[in-house]
Design an enzyme around this catalytic site. Structure first.
Site, PDB file in Angstrom:
ATOM      1  N   THR A 283       1.396  -1.137   0.057  1.00 52.33           N
ATOM      2  CA  THR A 283       0.067  -0.055   0.021  1.00 52.33           C
ATOM      3  C   THR A 283       1.186   1.146   0.217  1.00 52.33           C
ATOM      4  O   THR A 283       1.886   0.951   1.128  1.00 52.33           O
ATOM      5  CB  THR A 283      -1.093   0.238   1.415  1.00 52.33           C
ATOM      6  OG1 THR A 283      -1.803   0.953   0.932  1.00 52.33           O
ATOM      7  CG2 THR A 283      -0.026   0.078   2.381  1.00 52.33           C
ATOM      8  N   GLN A 284       0.464   2.321  -0.833  1.00 50.55           N
ATOM      9  CA  GLN A 284       1.117   3.273  -1.024  1.00 50.55           C
ATOM     10  C   GLN A 284       1.519   4.484  -0.045  1.00 50.55           C
ATOM     11  O   GLN A 284       0.471   4.822   0.079  1.00 50.55           O
ATOM     12  CB  GLN A 284       0.918   4.171  -2.173  1.00 50.55           C
ATOM     13  CG  GLN A 284       1.194   3.318  -3.604  1.00 50.55           C
ATOM     14  CD  GLN A 284       0.450   3.203  -4.989  1.00 50.55           C
ATOM     15  OE1 GLN A 284      -1.038   4.137  -4.668  1.00 50.55           O
ATOM     16  NE2 GLN A 284       0.508   3.638  -5.566  1.00 50.55           N
ATOM     17  N   HIS A 455      -4.840   5.061   0.176  1.00 49.93           N
ATOM     18  CA  HIS A 455      -6.122   4.005   0.054  1.00 49.93           C
ATOM     19  C   HIS A 455      -5.835   2.730  -1.005  1.00 49.93           C
ATOM     20  O   HIS A 455      -6.994   2.490  -1.410  1.00 49.93           O
ATOM     21  CB  HIS A 455      -7.143   4.040   0.367  1.00 49.93           C
ATOM     22  CG  HIS A 455      -7.255   5.664   1.104  1.00 49.93           C
ATOM     23  ND1 HIS A 455      -7.256   5.418   3.151  1.00 49.93           N
ATOM     24  CD2 HIS A 455      -7.463   6.546   1.501  1.00 49.93           C
ATOM     25  CE1 HIS A 455      -7.165   6.261   4.046  1.00 49.93           C
ATOM     26  NE2 HIS A 455      -7.304   7.291   2.707  1.00 49.93           N
ATOM     27  N   HIS A 456      -4.760   2.486  -1.514  1.00 49.64           N
ATOM     28  CA  HIS A 456      -4.658   1.419  -2.593  1.00 49.64           C
ATOM     29  C   HIS A 456      -4.160  -0.178  -1.781  1.00 49.64           C
ATOM     30  O   HIS A 456      -2.735   0.484  -1.331  1.00 49.64           O
ATOM     31  CB  HIS A 456      -4.025   1.579  -3.461  1.00 49.64           C
ATOM     32  CG  HIS A 456      -4.286   3.108  -4.248  1.00 49.64           C
ATOM     33  ND1 HIS A 456      -3.480   4.010  -5.189  1.00 49.64           N
ATOM     34  CD2 HIS A 456      -5.564   3.749  -4.375  1.00 49.64           C
ATOM     35  CE1 HIS A 456      -3.905   4.900  -5.542  1.00 49.64           C
ATOM     36  NE2 HIS A 456      -5.671   4.929  -4.972  1.00 49.64           N
ATOM     37  N   TYR A 457      -4.174  -0.685  -2.109  1.00 50.95           N
ATOM     38  CA  TYR A 457      -4.331  -2.302  -1.845  1.00 50.95           C
ATOM     39  C   TYR A 457      -3.908  -3.128  -2.255  1.00 50.95           C
ATOM     40  O   TYR A 457      -4.836  -3.686  -3.007  1.00 50.95           O
ATOM     41  CB  TYR A 457      -5.137  -2.256   0.242  1.00 50.95           C
ATOM     42  CG  TYR A 457      -5.458  -2.023   0.293  1.00 50.95           C
ATOM     43  CD1 TYR A 457      -4.701  -0.963   1.109  1.00 50.95           C
ATOM     44  CD2 TYR A 457      -7.395  -1.332   0.589  1.00 50.95           C
ATOM     45  CE1 TYR A 457      -4.653   0.719   1.606  1.00 50.95           C
ATOM     46  CE2 TYR A 457      -7.143  -0.188   1.881  1.00 50.95           C
ATOM     47  CZ  TYR A 457      -6.678   0.400   2.275  1.00 50.95           C
ATOM     48  OH  TYR A 457      -6.871   1.509   2.705  1.00 50.95           O
TER      49      TYR A 457
END
Length: 520
Positions: A283-284, A455-457
């Site tokens: 996740t970033q 919120h990118h996984y």
């Protein structure tokens, strides 16, 4: 089990609803979608300007990470859609295909058949210009003048303009958005609503999958919780797990699929010993700031998510590893910070966010993302209670190079705010970290204290051919029968940017695989 379907899809998010559309197109296929959240689609969801009102609501899983060592033991808020449509119903509407190098890297990591050449036709086919259901609107068509000033400031620093990053260009320009007729138009509107009346398609909302049911190594159904009762449903052809990169590995572990030692700690009998389940989580990290304060209020036009700078941190990189995102009307300030702190201190739970109360029209916010992080974390179940949140460890800055890059992005953000189009054109001065903070050491500490999630996984059930891969190249769970994973968890690594369009692409490909594997 009295209820039988051909396909049971666990998760009605972006991937799940694409599959629901494609699989139910065969009128002989009985398709069931189990969605943990509600079947809601209100004005709050439709209006692109009200995305912040969904944050921390009942439509948000609103996870808290485990304490992060490199961010002073902070527990980071991780948003994810808990509503029909999943995160595509609450996201920032960005439609981004990522770069060819991202997918060529997948192929080199063992995912043969997933190179840029292989996946590009699917990206082209999901947008309206290619005959698909999703719009890809140029945010500049109704952009905020402040957003144009950000673009001009980046150009003044020497960064090139791009016309459309989905053609492989990098530099500064306008986002592409899933907006149609002024309203959100993502997977629910594009894929699901037109077909929801099909008689062979059933959706059960507020249905939390508690475990997958096995006979030997074959997955034959799903147990789920709904209306205070335990139910079981049989899948005569396949169970498809599309619950996302946080919930999918948790459900596998609750069902006996995962690392044997992890399952033993849970007290769950091992069905399949797959040590990669829940591992390799990516996740970033997102640097929240810098921010600026203007001597006049900004215009109340456009959307909150308009321009962006993508760039490489070093010559020779095949794709950008830095993203700097400009929000001209950010729901940010002391009121929101107080709300978030109170929410964390009370352990989470849904609250009612009223976005307009948080917007100060004098404030602009930059968000800096390390879009190709080196750090890998994990997601694991901590209890056999299916309603309990898993332990989510983003491992932010575990690899020091990620922190170095985050600091560099923050430095770039400060340079952008100081350029004439913003500083002189709008009377903007840096508000945070503020002109009093000088030196790289102080900025490094500020970054560590101001890191959140993009919120990118991805990657917790990654595809591949090595021993830690969870699914094969057709997304079938290795060693199992009748079970596939189709969501962002199968990505071998995080794409350089936003993940929604890539998840839709994966689901489109999976629908073809399933049709081919079960041709009547």
């Amino acid at each position: 089990m009295s209820d039988h379907y051909d396909f049971v899809i666990v998760g009605g998010g972006a991937a799940g609803l694409v599959l629901a559309n494609r699989l139910s197109a065969d009128d002989q296929a009985r398709v069931l979608v189990l969605e943990a959240g509600p079947d809601e689609y209100t004005d709050v969801h439709r209006d692109p300007e009200r995305w912040a009102q969904v944050s921390l609501s009942s439509g948000d899983w609103a996870y808290l990470s485990v304490p992060q060592a490199e961010t002073y033991q902070d527990r980071v808020y991780l948003a994810a859609g808990k509503v029909l449509g999943g995160s595509s119903t609450i996201n920032h509407l960005i439609h981004m295909q990522a770069w060819d190098a991202d997918f060529d890297a997948w192929a080199y990591q063992g995912a043969a058949g997933w190179s840029a050449q292989d996946v590009r036709p699917y990206f082209e086919g999901i947008v309206e210009s290619g005959g698909g259901p999703l719009p890809s609107l140029d945010a500049g068509q109704a952009g905020n003048p402040l957003s144009q000033a950000f673009i001009d400031a980046c150009v003044e620093l020497g960064y090139p303009r791009f016309s459309d990053y989905n053609t492989g260009e990098s530099g500064v320009g306008w986002h592409r958005q899933n907006i149609k007729n002024g309203m959100r138009h993502t997977v629910r509107a594009g894929y699901f609503d037109p077909v929801r009346s099909r008689p062979n398609l059933t959706v059960l909302d507020r249905a939390t999958a508690s475990r997958l049911l096995f006979e030997g190594k074959r997955c034959v159904g799903v147990e789920y919780l709904r209306d205070g009762a335990v139910h079981q449903v049989a899948a005569d052809t396949e169970v498809i797990l599309s619950a996302g990169a946080i919930e999918s590995p948790k459900l596998l572990e609750l069902s006996g699929v995962g690392a044997a030692d992890q399952l033993a700690r849970l007290g769950v009998p091992t069905v399949l010993d797959l040590p990669g389940v829940g591992e390799a989580f990516q996740t970033q990290p997102l640097v929240i700031g810098p921010s600026g304060y203007m001597d006049r209020p900004g215009p109340n036009v456009g959307t909150a998510n308009e321009p962006v700078l993508f760039w490489n941190s070093a010559p020779g990189l095949p794709a950008p590893d830095m993203e700097l995102w400009f929000l001209p009307r950010a729901p940010w300030g002391d009121t929101l910070l107080k709300t978030l702190i109170e929410w964390k201190n009370t352990g989470g739970g849904a609250i009612n966010v009223t976005e307009p109360a948080y917007i100060d029209p004098h404030v602009v916010l930059l968000l800096g993302a390390v879009v190709r992080p080196l750090s890998r974390g994990s997601v694991h179940a901590v209890s056999t209670d299916a309603t309990a949140a898993p332990a989510v460890d983003p491992a932010y800055y575990r690899e020091p190079g990620d922190l170095d890059l985050a600091v560099r992005i923050a430095e770039l953000g400060r340079e952008v705010l100081a350029q004439a189009p913003l500083a002189k054109g709008w009377g903007l001065v840096e508000a945070s970290p503020g002109p009093g903070l000088v030196g790289s050491g102080g900025l490094r500490e500020w970054v560590r204290r101001n890191t959140g999630s993009f919120h990118h996984y991805s990657s917790t059930c990654r595809m591949g051919v090595d021993g830690d891969a969870v699914v094969d190249l057709r997304l079938r769970v290795r060693g199992a029968e009748g079970l596939r994973v189709v969501d962002a968890s199968v990505m071998p690594s995080m794409p350089s940017g936003h993940t929604h369009a890539t998840t839709v692409m994966i689901a489109e490909r999976a629908a073809e695989f399933i049709a081919e594997d079960h041709a009547r």
